[in-house]
Each structure stands twice: as structure tokens, then as C-alpha cells.
Design a protein around this motif. Structure first.
Motif, PDB file in Angstrom:
ATOM      1  N   PRO A  30      -3.063   5.462   7.833  1.00  0.00           N
ATOM      2  CA  PRO A  30      -4.036   5.370   6.748  1.00  0.00           C
ATOM      3  C   PRO A  30      -3.280   5.084   5.453  1.00  0.00           C
ATOM      4  O   PRO A  30      -2.150   5.548   5.261  1.00  0.00           O
ATOM      5  N   HIS A  31      -3.895   4.316   4.574  1.00  0.00           N
ATOM      6  CA  HIS A  31      -3.193   3.954   3.337  1.00  0.00           C
ATOM      7  C   HIS A  31      -4.163   3.835   2.191  1.00  0.00           C
ATOM      8  O   HIS A  31      -5.386   3.842   2.376  1.00  0.00           O
ATOM      9  N   ASP A  32      -3.603   3.700   1.001  1.00  0.00           N
ATOM     10  CA  ASP A  32      -4.393   3.663  -0.225  1.00  0.00           C
ATOM     11  C   ASP A  32      -3.745   2.702  -1.211  1.00  0.00           C
ATOM     12  O   ASP A  32      -2.578   2.341  -1.074  1.00  0.00           O
ATOM     13  N   PHE A  33      -4.510   2.294  -2.212  1.00  0.00           N
ATOM     14  CA  PHE A  33      -4.059   1.519  -3.366  1.00  0.00           C
ATOM     15  C   PHE A  33      -3.473   0.159  -2.981  1.00  0.00           C
ATOM     16  O   PHE A  33      -2.278  -0.094  -3.152  1.00  0.00           O
ATOM     17  N   PRO A  34      -4.297  -0.766  -2.467  1.00  0.00           N
ATOM     18  CA  PRO A  34      -3.788  -2.116  -2.206  1.00  0.00           C
ATOM     19  C   PRO A  34      -3.279  -2.722  -3.519  1.00  0.00           C
ATOM     20  O   PRO A  34      -4.008  -2.768  -4.510  1.00  0.00           O
ATOM     21  N   ALA A  35      -2.048  -3.145  -3.501  1.00  0.00           N
ATOM     22  CA  ALA A  35      -1.397  -3.547  -4.746  1.00  0.00           C
ATOM     23  C   ALA A  35      -0.560  -4.803  -4.576  1.00  0.00           C
ATOM     24  O   ALA A  35      -0.105  -5.129  -3.482  1.00  0.00           O
ATOM     25  N   ALA A  36      -0.363  -5.467  -5.703  1.00  0.00           N
ATOM     26  CA  ALA A  36       0.620  -6.537  -5.801  1.00  0.00           C
ATOM     27  C   ALA A  36       1.896  -5.906  -6.335  1.00  0.00           C
ATOM     28  O   ALA A  36       1.855  -4.989  -7.153  1.00  0.00           O
ATOM     29  N   ARG A  37       3.029  -6.411  -5.847  1.00  0.00           N
ATOM     30  CA  ARG A  37       4.321  -5.936  -6.366  1.00  0.00           C
ATOM     31  C   ARG A  37       4.889  -7.000  -7.290  1.00  0.00           C
ATOM     32  O   ARG A  37       5.098  -8.143  -6.895  1.00  0.00           O
ATOM     33  N   VAL A  62       0.839  -1.188   0.000  1.00  0.00           N
ATOM     34  CA  VAL A  62       0.000   0.000   0.000  1.00  0.00           C
ATOM     35  C   VAL A  62       0.883   1.250   0.000  1.00  0.00           C
ATOM     36  O   VAL A  62       2.083   1.175   0.279  1.00  0.00           O
ATOM     37  N   PHE A  63       0.249   2.371  -0.299  1.00  0.00           N
ATOM     38  CA  PHE A  63       0.904   3.672  -0.234  1.00  0.00           C
ATOM     39  C   PHE A  63       0.375   4.405   0.994  1.00  0.00           C
ATOM     40  O   PHE A  63      -0.832   4.429   1.234  1.00  0.00           O
ATOM     41  N   ALA A  64       1.273   4.986   1.770  1.00  0.00           N
ATOM     42  CA  ALA A  64       0.906   5.797   2.930  1.00  0.00           C
ATOM     43  C   ALA A  64       1.793   7.037   2.907  1.00  0.00           C
ATOM     44  O   ALA A  64       2.808   7.084   2.191  1.00  0.00           O
ATOM     45  N   THR A  65       1.435   8.022   3.691  1.00  0.00           N
ATOM     46  CA  THR A  65       2.265   9.220   3.768  1.00  0.00           C
ATOM     47  C   THR A  65       2.377   9.670   5.215  1.00  0.00           C
ATOM     48  O   THR A  65       1.445   9.472   6.016  1.00  0.00           O
ATOM     49  N   GLY A  70       6.944  15.307   7.199  1.00  0.00           N
ATOM     50  CA  GLY A  70       8.397  15.367   7.334  1.00  0.00           C
ATOM     51  C   GLY A  70       9.087  14.408   6.389  1.00  0.00           C
ATOM     52  O   GLY A  70       8.539  14.028   5.351  1.00  0.00           O
ATOM     53  N   ASP A  71      10.297  14.020   6.758  1.00  0.00           N
ATOM     54  CA  ASP A  71      11.048  13.129   5.868  1.00  0.00           C
ATOM     55  C   ASP A  71      11.702  11.969   6.600  1.00  0.00           C
ATOM     56  O   ASP A  71      12.671  11.394   6.134  1.00  0.00           O
ATOM     57  N   GLU A  72      11.132  11.596   7.738  1.00  0.00           N
ATOM     58  CA  GLU A  72      11.661  10.477   8.521  1.00  0.00           C
ATOM     59  C   GLU A  72      10.689   9.306   8.499  1.00  0.00           C
ATOM     60  O   GLU A  72       9.486   9.490   8.713  1.00  0.00           O
ATOM     61  N   VAL A  73      11.217   8.116   8.274  1.00  0.00           N
ATOM     62  CA  VAL A  73      10.405   6.903   8.360  1.00  0.00           C
ATOM     63  C   VAL A  73      10.099   6.660   9.836  1.00  0.00           C
ATOM     64  O   VAL A  73      11.010   6.681  10.669  1.00  0.00           O
ATOM     65  N   PRO A  74       8.821   6.457  10.176  1.00  0.00           N
ATOM     66  CA  PRO A  74       8.486   6.189  11.580  1.00  0.00           C
ATOM     67  C   PRO A  74       9.246   4.973  12.124  1.00  0.00           C
ATOM     68  O   PRO A  74       9.480   4.000  11.407  1.00  0.00           O
ATOM     69  N   ALA A  75       9.616   5.063  13.382  1.00  0.00           N
ATOM     70  CA  ALA A  75      10.351   3.987  14.045  1.00  0.00           C
ATOM     71  C   ALA A  75       9.590   2.672  13.912  1.00  0.00           C
ATOM     72  O   ALA A  75       8.367   2.630  14.014  1.00  0.00           O
ATOM     73  N   GLY A  76      10.335   1.611  13.648  1.00  0.00           N
ATOM     74  CA  GLY A  76       9.759   0.281  13.564  1.00  0.00           C
ATOM     75  C   GLY A  76       9.256  -0.102  12.186  1.00  0.00           C
ATOM     76  O   GLY A  76       8.856  -1.243  11.983  1.00  0.00           O
ATOM     77  N   LEU A  77       9.249   0.836  11.253  1.00  0.00           N
ATOM     78  CA  LEU A  77       8.786   0.525   9.894  1.00  0.00           C
ATOM     79  C   LEU A  77       9.968   0.349   8.953  1.00  0.00           C
ATOM     80  O   LEU A  77      10.968   1.061   9.064  1.00  0.00           O
ATOM     81  N   ARG A 122      10.384  11.249  -1.202  1.00  0.00           N
ATOM     82  CA  ARG A 122      10.256  12.520  -0.490  1.00  0.00           C
ATOM     83  C   ARG A 122       9.558  13.520  -1.406  1.00  0.00           C
ATOM     84  O   ARG A 122      10.002  13.756  -2.530  1.00  0.00           O
ATOM     85  N   GLU A 123       8.482  14.103  -0.888  1.00  0.00           N
ATOM     86  CA  GLU A 123       7.732  15.110  -1.630  1.00  0.00           C
ATOM     87  C   GLU A 123       7.561  16.328  -0.732  1.00  0.00           C
ATOM     88  O   GLU A 123       7.744  16.236   0.485  1.00  0.00           O
ATOM     89  N   ASP A 124       7.201  17.458  -1.319  1.00  0.00           N
ATOM     90  CA  ASP A 124       6.990  18.665  -0.517  1.00  0.00           C
ATOM     91  C   ASP A 124       5.939  18.445   0.562  1.00  0.00           C
ATOM     92  O   ASP A 124       6.034  18.995   1.658  1.00  0.00           O
ATOM     93  N   GLU A 125       4.932  17.605   0.276  1.00  0.00           N
ATOM     94  CA  GLU A 125       3.834  17.385   1.208  1.00  0.00           C
ATOM     95  C   GLU A 125       4.167  16.392   2.320  1.00  0.00           C
ATOM     96  O   GLU A 125       3.417  16.274   3.290  1.00  0.00           O
ATOM     97  N   GLY A 126       5.246  15.660   2.189  1.00  0.00           N
ATOM     98  CA  GLY A 126       5.613  14.670   3.200  1.00  0.00           C
ATOM     99  C   GLY A 126       6.322  13.499   2.564  1.00  0.00           C
ATOM    100  O   GLY A 126       6.695  13.525   1.395  1.00  0.00           O
ATOM    101  N   LEU A 127       6.504  12.445   3.326  1.00  0.00           N
ATOM    102  CA  LEU A 127       7.216  11.254   2.886  1.00  0.00           C
ATOM    103  C   LEU A 127       6.208  10.179   2.494  1.00  0.00           C
ATOM    104  O   LEU A 127       5.369   9.776   3.308  1.00  0.00           O
TER     105      LEU A 127
END
Length: 130
Positions: A64-71, A24-27, A30-37, A44-49
Motif C-alpha cells: 500500500p502506498h500514498d502521495f503519488p509524486a514527481a521527483r 510514492v511513499f510506502a512503509t 522493521g528496518d529491512e527493505v523487502p527483497a527485490g525492491l 528508519r522510524e520507530d514505526e517502521g521503514l
């Protein structure tokens, strides 16, 4: 370490493989990956990571996330300057009505397609490589 640049060889050698799980895609701000992920990819985008990560990891983190996908990974070792692979793959998927988000890694290209279209996308890509 240079990869393949010839489009015909790239297509024949794609060897598309589906990774296990749902992505999935989440945002996050800032520009830091949350701890534990440990996301598969970040942008990195102007609106966030933007994080591309497994759905269960996003759920566990309460993101919250969007676009359940297969890779789907194209196992061919493409050169970063190769011309046409992304266009050929995305055109074939688009012609079949399949949405695709492409991520280029140093060694391989990775396609994120809607979960419900994964089997059809994989079959189409295998046919394109034949």
C-alpha cells in the motif's frame, strides 16, 4: 568534496530536472527493505521503514502506498551545511500552494511534489533560478 554554500549561486545554479516516473511513499515493519525492491530513499522510524520508490515497484510488491509524486532533482551541488536553499525552495512552492517533501542527498536535493503540480512546480523553480 564540498559543495556550494552561497545562496545566490545555489539558486541560480539549481537546474531543476524532473525524473521520469511516479514516486510514492510506502512503509514496511522493521528496518529491512523487502527483497527485490530498490527504493530511491529510505527513512528508519520507530514505526517502521519508510520507502520512497517508483509506484510500479510498490504495486508489483503489493505494498500500500500514498502521495503519488514527481521527483525533481536540483542539480546544483549544494554543501550539506549550506543555509537557505531548502527554505527558499519550500517557501516558493508553499506560496504557490504546492506541497513538497524534501530529501537531501550527499550530492543533490530532491523534491517530491504532488504529481498534478509537477509542471507548475518545475516552472516555478526554473523561474526562481532565473
Amino acid at each position: 568534496m564540498a559543495g556550494e554554500r552561497d545562496l545566490d549561486r545555489l539558486l541560480r545554479g539549481m537546474a531543476p530536472r524532473r525524473a521520469p516516473g511516479t514516486y510514492v511513499f510506502a512503509t514496511v515493519p522493521g528496518d529491512e527493505v523487502p527483497a527485490g525492491l530498490t527504493p530511491f530513499a529510505t527513512v528508519r522510524e520507530d514505526e517502521g521503514l519508510t520507502l520512497v520508490l517508483r509506484r510500479e515497484d510498490a504495486d508489483a510488491a503489493g505494498l500500500p502506498h500514498d502521495f503519488p509524486a514527481a521527483r525533481i532533482t536540483l542539480l546544483v551541488r549544494s554543501d550539506l551545511a549550506a543555509v537557505g536553499l531548502t527554505a527558499a525552495v519550500s517557501t516558493a512552492l508553499a506560496d504557490a500552494g504546492i506541497s513538497c517533501n524534501v530529501l537531501a542527498g550527499y550530492h543533490h536535493d530532491h523534491l517530491l511534489v504532488p504529481l498534478g503540480d509537477a509542471d507548475r512546480a518545475l516552472a516555478l523553480l526554473e523561474g526562481l533560478a532565473a
